[in-house]
Design a protein around this motif. Structure first.
Motif: not given
Ligand SMILES: Nc1ncnc2c1ncn2[C@@H]1O[C@H](COP(=O)(O)OP(=O)(O)OP(=O)(O)O)[C@@H](O)[C@H]1O
Ligand SMILES: [Mg+2]
Length: 257
Positions: A12-18, A42, A128, A214-216, A219-220
């Motif tokens: 979870g939360g690895v940046g898939k949706t972003t 979700q 996830p 990058p962490r940015n 993006l969030s």
């Molecule tokens: N590159 C980035 N820089 C800063 N924040 C980020 C970045 N990528 C993602 N985030 C933030 O991290 C969190 C998790 O990202 P995201 O929702 O894309 O992950 P996910 O893998 O889709 O999560 P899930 O497994 O719950 O579906 C979110 O709050 C998102 O805004």
């Protein structure tokens, strides 16, 4: 013919949706016609583009459980050639109902087929888990993009995902390819980020995209405005990174159109 790309990692939360949102929009900005399919109960990809749909009939539910009828395509942003099939929490119940359908693993693949000629890319945002929804995306996809967060436990669970991909190739989708591993949330001021990125490149070599996300903070922030990052702040590091990723994917020939 559309290239179907699943964005998957059961972590979870690895940046898939972003990645799903911003890669889909970056590809659309190059003039490609892109369909983003939210396959996660979700519904983050949907709300992140301003779509909060309560009627199941206007979501992926309809695609998965109703054989007939046009798929519910939404166009969240006038300025981009981007269409979307959204999801909402009712998709969790849909997944349960789907389990009772014969051939439940390949329902999404067959329902996306009629849309094939209309798009250059279909991007599938996974939940996830490695449950039936993710299995459906991997059966429908030509390739899979795996985001890995530049954190200590990044590769944990990766072998299970790769094993699942192998099984799906054997049983349902022999041509499924790993399009690439994407390093996300890379913090250049943090030594651990550098160590993890180096370690992952050492283990997975050419499978890892050159583009680093990058962490940015932009993006969030952008999902809360219902916008992809490039329409929220087109000059920020996140916008540039996803444009570079789209470019790398197009260069490496995922564009079958
Ligand atoms: N590159 C980035 N820089 C800063 N924040 C980020 C970045 N990528 C993602 N985030 C933030 O991290 C969190 C998790 O990202 P995201 O929702 O894309 O992950 P996910 O893998 O889709 O999560 P899930 O497994 O719950 O579906 C979110 O709050 C998102 O805004
Ligand atoms: Mg997500």
């Amino acid at each position: 013919m559309a290239h179907i790309l699943a964005i998957a990692n059961q972590k979870g939360g690895v940046g898939k949706t972003t990645t799903a949102i911003n890669l889909a929009c970056a590809l659309a900005q190059t003039g490609r016609r892109v369909l983003l399919v939210d396959c996660d109960p979700q519904g983050n990809a949907s709300s992140g583009l301003g779509l909060r749909i309560s009627e199941p009939d206007k979501t992926l539910h309809r695609v998965l459980l109703e054989e007939n009828g046009a798929p519910p395509l939404h166009r969240p942003l006038d300025e981009l050639s981007l269409w979307m099939i959204p999801a909402n929490p009712s998709l969790a119940a849909t997944e349960w109902k789907l389990t009772a359908t014969p051939g439940s693993e390949t329902v999404l693949a067959s329902r996306l087929k009629p849309l094939d000629e209309r798009f250059h890319f279909m991007i599938l945002d996974c939940p996830p888990s490695l449950g039936l929804l993710t299995v459906n995306t991997l059966c429908a996809a030509h390739s899979v993009l795996i985001p890995l967060q530049c954190e200590y436990f990044a590769m944990e669970g990766l072998s299970l995902l790769l094993d699942t991909i192998r099984k799906i190739k054997l049983r349902w989708n022999p041509s499924l390819a790993i399009r690439g591993i994407l390093l996300t949330m890379f913090d250049r001021r943090n030594n651990l980020s550098h160590q993890v990125a180096t370690e992952i490149r050492k283990h997975l070599g050419a499978r890892v995209f050159e583009t680093l996300i990058p962490r940015n903070v932009r993006l969030s922030e952008s999902p809360s405005h219902g916008l992809p990052v490039m329409l929220y702040d087109r000059h920020c590091a996140g916008s540039r990174a996803y444009a570079a990723l789209a470019h790398e994917i197009l260069q490496k020939g995922a564009d079958r159109a």
